[in-house]
Design a protein around this motif. Structure first.
Motif, short mmCIF file in Angstrom:
data_model
loop_
_atom_site.label_atom_id
_atom_site.label_comp_id
_atom_site.label_asym_id
_atom_site.label_seq_id
_atom_site.Cartn_x
_atom_site.Cartn_y
_atom_site.Cartn_z
N GLY A 136 -3.39 38.12 -44.34
CA GLY A 136 -2.69 38.78 -43.24
C GLY A 136 -1.71 37.82 -42.60
O GLY A 136 -2.11 36.74 -42.13
N VAL A 137 -0.44 38.16 -42.60
CA VAL A 137 0.57 37.30 -41.99
C VAL A 137 1.06 37.95 -40.70
O VAL A 137 0.96 39.16 -40.51
CB VAL A 137 1.76 37.05 -42.95
N ALA A 138 1.56 37.12 -39.81
CA ALA A 138 2.04 37.62 -38.52
C ALA A 138 3.22 38.55 -38.73
O ALA A 138 4.11 38.30 -39.54
CB ALA A 138 2.43 36.46 -37.62
N CYS A 139 3.20 39.65 -38.00
CA CYS A 139 4.27 40.64 -38.07
C CYS A 139 4.71 40.97 -36.65
O CYS A 139 3.87 41.34 -35.81
CB CYS A 139 3.78 41.90 -38.78
N PRO A 140 5.99 40.81 -36.33
CA PRO A 140 6.43 41.04 -34.96
C PRO A 140 6.25 42.48 -34.50
O PRO A 140 6.23 42.74 -33.31
CB PRO A 140 7.92 40.65 -35.00
N LEU A 141 6.10 43.42 -35.43
CA LEU A 141 5.95 44.83 -35.05
C LEU A 141 4.50 45.28 -35.06
O LEU A 141 4.05 45.99 -34.18
CB LEU A 141 6.77 45.71 -36.00
N ARG A 142 3.73 44.83 -36.08
CA ARG A 142 2.37 45.35 -36.26
C ARG A 142 1.27 44.35 -35.94
O ARG A 142 0.10 44.64 -36.13
CB ARG A 142 2.19 45.84 -37.70
N GLY A 143 1.62 43.18 -35.49
CA GLY A 143 0.60 42.17 -35.23
C GLY A 143 0.30 41.38 -36.48
O GLY A 143 0.51 40.18 -36.56
N GLN A 144 -0.21 42.08 -37.51
CA GLN A 144 -0.44 41.48 -38.82
C GLN A 144 -0.10 42.51 -39.89
O GLN A 144 -0.10 43.72 -39.62
CB GLN A 144 -1.90 41.06 -38.99
N ARG A 145 0.20 42.01 -41.08
CA ARG A 145 0.34 42.90 -42.23
C ARG A 145 -0.08 42.12 -43.47
O ARG A 145 0.03 40.89 -43.52
CB ARG A 145 1.77 43.42 -42.38
N PRO A 146 -0.58 42.81 -44.49
CA PRO A 146 -1.06 42.11 -45.68
C PRO A 146 0.07 41.75 -46.64
O PRO A 146 1.01 42.52 -46.82
CB PRO A 146 -2.01 43.12 -46.33
N VAL A 147 -0.04 40.59 -47.25
CA VAL A 147 0.88 40.15 -48.30
C VAL A 147 0.03 39.67 -49.47
O VAL A 147 -0.92 38.90 -49.28
CB VAL A 147 1.82 39.03 -47.82
N GLY A 148 0.36 40.14 -50.66
CA GLY A 148 -0.39 39.74 -51.85
C GLY A 148 0.32 38.63 -52.61
O GLY A 148 1.55 38.62 -52.74
N PHE A 149 -0.46 37.70 -53.11
CA PHE A 149 0.04 36.62 -53.98
C PHE A 149 -0.69 36.77 -55.32
O PHE A 149 -1.92 36.71 -55.37
CB PHE A 149 -0.22 35.25 -53.35
N VAL A 150 0.09 36.96 -56.38
CA VAL A 150 -0.47 37.42 -57.65
C VAL A 150 -0.12 36.46 -58.78
O VAL A 150 1.04 36.05 -58.93
CB VAL A 150 0.07 38.83 -57.99
N VAL A 151 -1.14 36.12 -59.55
CA VAL A 151 -0.96 35.35 -60.79
C VAL A 151 -1.20 36.30 -61.95
O VAL A 151 -2.25 36.95 -62.03
CB VAL A 151 -1.95 34.18 -60.86
N LEU A 152 -0.21 36.41 -62.84
CA LEU A 152 -0.32 37.33 -63.98
C LEU A 152 -1.10 36.68 -65.13
O LEU A 152 -1.16 35.45 -65.27
CB LEU A 152 1.06 37.72 -64.49
N LYS A 153 -1.68 37.54 -65.93
CA LYS A 153 -2.33 37.08 -67.14
C LYS A 153 -1.28 36.55 -68.12
O LYS A 153 -0.13 36.98 -68.10
CB LYS A 153 -3.11 38.23 -67.79
N ASP A 154 -1.66 35.61 -68.89
CA ASP A 154 -0.75 35.06 -69.90
C ASP A 154 -0.25 36.16 -70.83
O ASP A 154 -1.00 37.05 -71.23
CB ASP A 154 -1.46 33.98 -70.73
#
Length: 637
Positions: A531-549
């Motif tokens: 959850g990262v800070a969001c000036p409108l919603r307080g927090q919002r989710p951001v995904g960090f993805v590692v793909l399969k080879d």
């Protein structure tokens, strides 16, 4: 030290003599039989309030007022800018509507202790449904209409409702959302099946009814005989409200009848400084704790008028909607999440629209659900010229835990702080070892047991999980799950969650649930959702993805698929909009993903590189990726 003799005396008494203090507050409730004991402990060591007392919450909220001269007073005002409908319902009319719906439920076999799922938009009938269940002694569980079928199915299986109440559709500014297909899919996913579904037809999207399971709401109500109030024990459950947990399965917060009624009646004066007959406008969905407590039960139990808004403040039809409602309905107290005001401010930064309306009836503005940033607080104070109170509480508590108690003695506002603990809450900041911390030392926000009336006595059919989630970490204390500190003046500051539950526009959502879904994508090797800070919603989710080879899918394509995956399984309420491809995730040498460090990067916080990180260079790569995609508050300013 900022002190108030009157407030200090009341607060200290609520802690030193809780039985005497709450016995006095219980005198405001129309008991059918007064409680034999104010506070008791059961065989499991759990605390209960008003044991032996008998009442009916619907009677306290409606029939009592009708019988004591408030029958013609307006109880509910429904305002739908999208349809242009304004409906005013007196206490006497409310009594008639609720009694008939209760009769319809009784005709479907619903009785005391049975569960009813309510999956509906913001309508008068949704409030009728809650109150009708209370009238019968049935246990309702309102499920937010923004939840996807999977989430609804989980709640159906846990609550095991005899009946589901729904509507043909919900309305947003630019679209109509059919509810029946969502409910149908949820029932296909669920193991438990209700005996009946009552569906309220709306002209914007009538639904085809399968008569083997569905009945037309209005037809059944028209044929029903009105039902009287059923007497229940103070310790019997009134409702179940599900909140996100850290294990994937939502926690069923139980609210009892007696403590709930006493606490809400007390808070209406002590915190919100309202008098019977005044008007409260709480802009919250019925599916959340705020909607339960201060759109329906609190105002009605106290004899006030409650305004129900169908729609959002900046889309129905413009950013002046809140101010128009204050003027049209002579609102005395306005209560919503800071997110709503940030959205209004974004559309109307100079508050030009507020000048078009008469706000003279307004006594105070309350915000909760997330921290109110100082800029929004100052903006609101300038527009309204009344106290703006940022207060803190949880689904688990059901009413404010920390607030500026305007009805006792107002305290100076400190931006960033919800002020001081409310009477009945013995709030302490504890360190990792359970020791009590001093001023300005940040730790775990905890409450010494027993919790005051109105708070959850346990979880639905899961006392072991209740203990593990809230009572085990620090014996003798309730663990709120939030971190914070108390300053030299005794003001409480809440700094954020200490688990994986984030707060998106006042909605508590599990990033663990989102990670499980993202990881289910066949192209994903591993992921982290923060959850990262969001000036409108307080927090919002951001995904960090590692793909399969060997995967050839583009970042844009997988991001779109993951957004759809989260929306279909959790709902648009999650506001999942970014899935960033990374070569690897920052981890400790033992393999633990450094989610806090990722969040700090996105939020632009200064921090020391963890000494246990396996590859410090990955932090620079993520920082560059965040900047390139303009993700995170640090890059949105």
């Amino acid at each position: 030290m900022i002190a108030s003799p009157v407030l200090t005396d009341q607060y200290q008494r609520s802690l030193s003599d809780p039985e005497g203090f709450w016995a006095e507050q219980a005198g405001a409730i129309p008991w059918i039989r007064k409680p034999g004991r104010i506070r008791s402990t059961d065989r499991d060591g759990l605390h209960h309030w008003f044991t032996g007392g008998k009442l009916n919450t619907c009677y306290a909220a409606i029939d009592h007022h009708v019988g004591h001269g408030r029958g013609e007073q307006i109880a509910l005002i429904y305002d739908s800018p999208m349809t242009g409908v304004v409906r005013r319902i007196s206490y006497r009319e409310l009594q008639q509507e609720v009694a008939r719906l209760a009769g319809a439920l009784r005709a479907q076999g619903v009785g005391a202790g049975d569960r009813v799922i309510i999956y509906m938009p913001m309508l008068c009938e949704t409030a009728f449904a809650m109150l009708a269940c209370a009238r019968l002694g049935a246990v309702h569980s309102v499920v937010f209409g923004g939840f996807a079928p999977r989430e609804l199915a989980i709640r159906i299986d846990d609550a095991e409702p005899k009946v589901v109440l729904t509507a043909s559709c919900g309305l947003e500014f630019d679209r109509v959302i059919p509810y029946k297909p969502l409910l149908d899919e949820a029932l296909q996913l669920a193991t438990h099946q209700p005996t009946r579904c009552l569906l309220l037809q709306r002209p914007q999207c009538p639904a085809e009814l399968d008569t083997t399971l569905y009945s037309d709401w209005q037809t059944v109500v028209d044929e029903a005989e009105p039902a009287d109030c059923v007497t229940v024990a103070a310790t019997d459950p009134l409702y179940i409200l599900y909140t996100s947990g850290t294990t994937g399965k939502p926690k069923g917060i139980v609210r009892d009848n007696g403590g709930h009624a006493v606490a809400l009646a007390y808070s209406m004066k002590a915190v919100y400084n309202l008098e019977p007959g005044q008007v409260m406008f709480t802009a919250s969905d019925f599916g959340w704790a705020v909607g339960h407590s201060y759109s329906v039960y609190g105002p009605l139990i106290y004899g006030c008028t409650s305004v129900i808004l169908e729609g959002k403040p900046v889309r129905t039809p413009d950013a002046g909607t809140f101010w128009r409602i204050v003027q049209d309905h002579k609102v005395n107290v306005l209560f919503t999440a800071p997110t709503a005001f940030r959205a209004i401010r974004k559309e109307d930064p100079e508050a030009a629209l507020s000048k078009q309306y008469d706000l003279s009836s307004l006594q105070a503005v309350f915000v909760a659900g997330e921290r109110c940033d100082p800029a929004t607080l100052a903006w609101l104070q300038r527009i309204t010229g009344v106290p703006v109170v940022d207060h803190w509480w949880q689904t688990e508590s059901g009413w404010p835990m920390v607030a500026n108690q305007l009805g006792i003695e107002p305290l100076p506002v400190k931006p960033g702080s919800p002020t001081k603990p409310v009477c009945g809450y013995d709030l302490q900041i504890l360190g990792e070892d359970g020791t009590q911390l001093g001023p300005n030392e940040e730790g775990y926000v905890c409450l010494r047991l027993p919790l005051p009336p109105g708070c959850l006595p346990t979880l639905w059919r899961d006392t072991p999980r209740f203990r593990n989630a809230y009572l085990t970490r620090f014996p003798g204390y309730y663990l709120s799950g939030d971190g914070g500190y108390i300053d030299d003046d005794g003001y409480v500051f809440i700094t954020g969650r200490v688990d994986d539950v984030i707060n998106v526009a006042g909605h508590r959502l599990s990033t663990g649930d989102m990670e499980e879904l993202v990881s289910s994508h066949p192209a994903v090797a591993e992921c982290a959702v923060v959850g990262v800070a969001c000036p409108l919603r307080g927090q919002r989710p951001v995904g960090f993805v590692v793909l399969k080879d060997g995967q050839t899918i583009t970042g844009e394509a997988i991001e779109g698929e993951l957004i759809t995956l989260i929306r279909d399984n959790i709902g648009a309420v999650a506001w999942f909009r970014n899935a960033l491809l990374v070569k690897r995730l920052p981890k400790t040498r033992s393999g633990k993903i450094l989610r806090k460090t990722i969040r700090q990067l996105a939020d632009g916080e200064s921090f020391e590189v963890p000494p246990t990180i396996d590859d410090p260079l990955i932090l620079n790569e993520i920082r560059a990726l965040l900047a390139a995609r303009k993700v995170g508050i640090a890059f949105e300013r």
